[in-house]
Design a protein around this motif. Structure first.
Motif, PDB file in Angstrom:
ATOM      1  N   GLY A 188      24.382  32.731  45.146  1.00 55.14           N
ATOM      2  CA  GLY A 188      24.439  33.923  45.986  1.00 55.14           C
ATOM      3  C   GLY A 188      24.279  35.223  45.244  1.00 55.14           C
ATOM      4  N   ASP A 189      24.286  35.174  43.900  1.00 48.54           N
ATOM      5  CA  ASP A 189      24.128  36.406  43.121  1.00 48.54           C
ATOM      6  C   ASP A 189      22.730  36.999  43.309  1.00 48.54           C
ATOM      7  OD1 ASP A 189      26.667  36.268  42.159  1.00 48.54           O
ATOM      8  OD2 ASP A 189      26.135  35.635  40.135  1.00 48.54           O
ATOM      9  N   PRO A 190      22.622  38.338  43.348  1.00 46.70           N
ATOM     10  CA  PRO A 190      21.301  38.973  43.472  1.00 46.70           C
ATOM     11  C   PRO A 190      20.510  38.826  42.177  1.00 46.70           C
ATOM     12  CG  PRO A 190      22.993  40.632  43.145  1.00 46.70           C
ATOM     13  CD  PRO A 190      23.711  39.334  43.328  1.00 46.70           C
ATOM     14  N   LEU A 191      19.197  38.739  42.303  1.00 47.77           N
ATOM     15  CA  LEU A 191      18.310  38.567  41.155  1.00 47.77           C
ATOM     16  C   LEU A 191      17.220  39.622  41.165  1.00 47.77           C
ATOM     17  CD1 LEU A 191      17.825  34.687  41.375  1.00 47.77           C
ATOM     18  CD2 LEU A 191      19.466  35.925  39.945  1.00 47.77           C
ATOM     19  N   GLN A 192      16.585  39.797  40.005  1.00 49.43           N
ATOM     20  CA  GLN A 192      15.465  40.725  39.873  1.00 49.43           C
ATOM     21  C   GLN A 192      14.186  39.933  39.605  1.00 49.43           C
ATOM     22  OE1 GLN A 192      16.313  44.163  37.218  1.00 49.43           O
ATOM     23  NE2 GLN A 192      18.318  43.222  36.902  1.00 49.43           N
ATOM     24  N   LEU A 193      13.104  40.315  40.278  1.00 47.15           N
ATOM     25  CA  LEU A 193      11.794  39.710  40.048  1.00 47.15           C
ATOM     26  C   LEU A 193      10.881  40.754  39.412  1.00 47.15           C
ATOM     27  CD1 LEU A 193      11.201  37.795  43.424  1.00 47.15           C
ATOM     28  CD2 LEU A 193      12.076  36.884  41.275  1.00 47.15           C
ATOM     29  N   GLU A 194      10.273  40.399  38.286  1.00 52.50           N
ATOM     30  CA  GLU A 194       9.389  41.331  37.577  1.00 52.50           C
ATOM     31  C   GLU A 194       8.110  40.598  37.204  1.00 52.50           C
ATOM     32  OE1 GLU A 194      11.672  42.598  34.254  1.00 52.50           O
ATOM     33  OE2 GLU A 194      13.067  43.806  35.449  1.00 52.50           O
ATOM     34  N   TYR A 195       6.984  41.110  37.683  1.00 55.27           N
ATOM     35  CA  TYR A 195       5.707  40.440  37.406  1.00 55.27           C
ATOM     36  C   TYR A 195       5.230  40.771  35.998  1.00 55.27           C
ATOM     37  CZ  TYR A 195       1.038  38.558  38.100  1.00 55.27           C
ATOM     38  OH  TYR A 195      -0.114  37.820  37.986  1.00 55.27           O
ATOM     39  N   ASN A 196       4.855  39.740  35.255  1.00 56.87           N
ATOM     40  CA  ASN A 196       4.365  39.902  33.886  1.00 56.87           C
ATOM     41  C   ASN A 196       2.859  39.647  33.878  1.00 56.87           C
ATOM     42  OD1 ASN A 196       3.589  39.025  31.090  1.00 56.87           O
ATOM     43  ND2 ASN A 196       5.742  39.461  30.697  1.00 56.87           N
ATOM     44  N   ASP A 197       2.078  40.663  33.535  1.00 58.21           N
ATOM     45  CA  ASP A 197       0.620  40.545  33.560  1.00 58.21           C
ATOM     46  C   ASP A 197       0.099  39.544  32.532  1.00 58.21           C
ATOM     47  OD1 ASP A 197       0.094  42.267  35.652  1.00 58.21           O
ATOM     48  OD2 ASP A 197       0.073  44.042  34.375  1.00 58.21           O
ATOM     49  N   GLU A 198       0.804  39.400  31.408  1.00 60.99           N
ATOM     50  CA  GLU A 198       0.333  38.496  30.362  1.00 60.99           C
ATOM     51  C   GLU A 198       0.468  37.030  30.767  1.00 60.99           C
ATOM     52  OE1 GLU A 198       2.201  39.394  26.661  1.00 60.99           O
ATOM     53  OE2 GLU A 198       1.095  41.260  26.378  1.00 60.99           O
ATOM     54  N   THR A 199       1.614  36.679  31.347  1.00 56.76           N
ATOM     55  CA  THR A 199       1.834  35.286  31.752  1.00 56.76           C
ATOM     56  C   THR A 199       1.358  35.021  33.176  1.00 56.76           C
ATOM     57  OG1 THR A 199       4.072  35.776  32.557  1.00 56.76           O
ATOM     58  CG2 THR A 199       3.841  35.138  30.246  1.00 56.76           C
ATOM     59  N   GLU A 200       1.101  36.108  33.930  1.00 56.27           N
ATOM     60  CA  GLU A 200       0.695  36.016  35.331  1.00 56.27           C
ATOM     61  C   GLU A 200       1.748  35.286  36.162  1.00 56.27           C
ATOM     62  OE1 GLU A 200      -3.163  34.199  35.241  1.00 56.27           O
ATOM     63  OE2 GLU A 200      -4.168  36.098  34.815  1.00 56.27           O
ATOM     64  N   THR A 201       3.003  35.517  35.809  1.00 55.66           N
ATOM     65  CA  THR A 201       4.117  34.915  36.540  1.00 55.66           C
ATOM     66  C   THR A 201       5.195  35.962  36.780  1.00 55.66           C
ATOM     67  OG1 THR A 201       5.265  34.237  34.506  1.00 55.66           O
ATOM     68  CG2 THR A 201       3.724  32.648  35.491  1.00 55.66           C
ATOM     69  N   TYR A 202       6.051  35.672  37.748  1.00 54.27           N
ATOM     70  CA  TYR A 202       7.231  36.510  37.964  1.00 54.27           C
ATOM     71  C   TYR A 202       8.353  36.028  37.049  1.00 54.27           C
ATOM     72  CZ  TYR A 202       5.582  39.061  42.063  1.00 54.27           C
ATOM     73  OH  TYR A 202       4.902  39.906  42.902  1.00 54.27           O
ATOM     74  N   TRP A 203       8.870  36.926  36.239  1.00 52.69           N
ATOM     75  CA  TRP A 203      10.045  36.628  35.429  1.00 52.69           C
ATOM     76  C   TRP A 203      11.272  36.950  36.279  1.00 52.69           C
ATOM     77  CZ3 TRP A 203       9.668  37.893  29.523  1.00 52.69           C
ATOM     78  CH2 TRP A 203       8.513  37.275  29.009  1.00 52.69           C
ATOM     79  N   VAL A 204      12.273  36.087  36.173  1.00 54.72           N
ATOM     80  CA  VAL A 204      13.481  36.242  36.982  1.00 54.72           C
ATOM     81  C   VAL A 204      14.642  36.619  36.068  1.00 54.72           C
ATOM     82  CG1 VAL A 204      15.003  35.141  38.658  1.00 54.72           C
ATOM     83  CG2 VAL A 204      12.589  34.478  38.549  1.00 54.72           C
ATOM     84  N   ARG A 205      15.346  37.682  36.437  1.00 53.13           N
ATOM     85  CA  ARG A 205      16.510  38.160  35.689  1.00 53.13           C
ATOM     86  C   ARG A 205      17.713  38.211  36.605  1.00 53.13           C
ATOM     87  NH1 ARG A 205      14.702  40.826  30.933  1.00 53.13           N
ATOM     88  NH2 ARG A 205      12.454  41.246  30.929  1.00 53.13           N
TER      89      ARG A 205
END
Length: 305
Positions: free
Chosen positions: A237-254
């Motif tokens: 249930g904790d909130p997360l951050q999604l950040e798109y990384n252009d190099e990996t072409e994936t969303y990194w999750v924090r």
């Protein structure tokens, strides 16, 4: 929609470096790299999952030599401004209650420091700031006073964007988090970090959502901590951050304090990117999983608001 992997700033036309940093974060990174060429970096604390790396940069020389008389020593040391090297040093919460950081700004200047004459020896980077409206101020009814531990530092610049945003958010009861980003006693300057929070939970029950599985959870982050170790510090249930990384072409999750816990696959990230062009992505930790081999992973739920 492009996103800076360092500060989370978003924009369709946002400029990103090869490392995925926006122009401001890229400039800060160059300052740190330049500073390492000289033996002037001090007070570096090893980072654990709850203790970000903190670095104070002492700039080696002043560019404007006219500040000194002609007979000044050639290697005269520069004033030493103290600045945050990254947003992690500020320790601003990603969420306050059901509200999440919507807008983030660094290097926000404080006005009126010469009149307030604060004690610079008491200041510290990351120190929490109070923003107080002064409706009875004889010079400006919209004046916003800047305080640190009860000490007046100055004011938010009159008729600035931040003065309007602060009063608007305070009027609605939306949270604001402010902290000291940097200061320079010699130049009598103080800069703030300000984050504005909005209740992004409203209406989520009517939004489309999807479940996604985290990948590469055993990978180490930039601070040499394993992502799955960071993951276990969180709960469902904790909130997360999604950040798109252009190099990996994936969303990194924090997680909500910025620690990496994994990333989404390229195929899922491509679908998310398409959705993000028309809606805001809001993510939560759905479930922490454990394989038969004892490896930890997670499923997250992403809302398209």
């Amino acid at each position: 929609m492009k996103t800076c992997v360092k500060c989370g700033k978003k924009g369709i036309f946002l400029w990103l470096s090869k490392q995925g940093h926006c122009e401001q974060c890229a400039a800060e990174t160059r300052i740190v790299q330049k500073a390492t060429e000289y033996p002037y970096i001090t007070s570096k604390t090893p980072r654990s999952s709850n203790n970000p790396t903190q670095t104070t940069i002492d700039y080696p020389y002043i560019k404007n030599k006219t500040q000194f008389s002609n007979d000044a020593p050639k290697a005269f040391a520069a004033p030493k401004p103290t600045v945050a090297t990254s947003e992690y040093q500020i320790k601003a919460p990603h969420a306050i209650g059901e509200c999440r950081a919507k807008y983030k700004y660094s290097n926000v200047p404080v006005a009126g420091i010469q009149h307030a004459q604060p004690d610079f020896s008491t200041l510290e980077v990351g120190g929490k700031i109070d923003l107080v409206h002064e409706p009875d101020n004889e010079y400006d009814k919209k004046a916003v006073r800047v305080e640190f531990n009860g000490q007046k530092l100055g004011y938010i610049i009159k008729e600035s964007q931040h003065q309007s945003m602060i009063l608007d958010f305070q009027r609605r009861g939306d949270p604001i988090y402010a902290a000291i980003w940097g200061y320079d006693k010699e130049q009598s300057r103080i800069y703030l970090y300000i984050a504005y929070y909005k209740n992004l939970m409203e209406g989520l029950e009517n939004c489309e959502s999807a479940i996604a599985t985290l990948t590469k959870t055993s990978k180490k982050d930039d601070f040499d901590s394993r992502r799955d170790e960071n993951l276990l510090l969180n709960t469902n249930g904790d909130p997360l951050q999604l950040e798109y990384n252009d190099e990996t072409e994936t969303y990194w999750v924090r997680d909500d304090v910025g620690n990496e816990i994994g990333e989404l696959s390229k195929s899922i990230s491509a679908k998310m990117m398409t959705k993000e062009s028309n809606s805001e992505l809001i993510a939560f930790l759905e479930e922490i999983t454990e394989s038969d081999e004892g490896k930890y992973g997670a499923r997250i739920r992403v809302y398209f608001k």
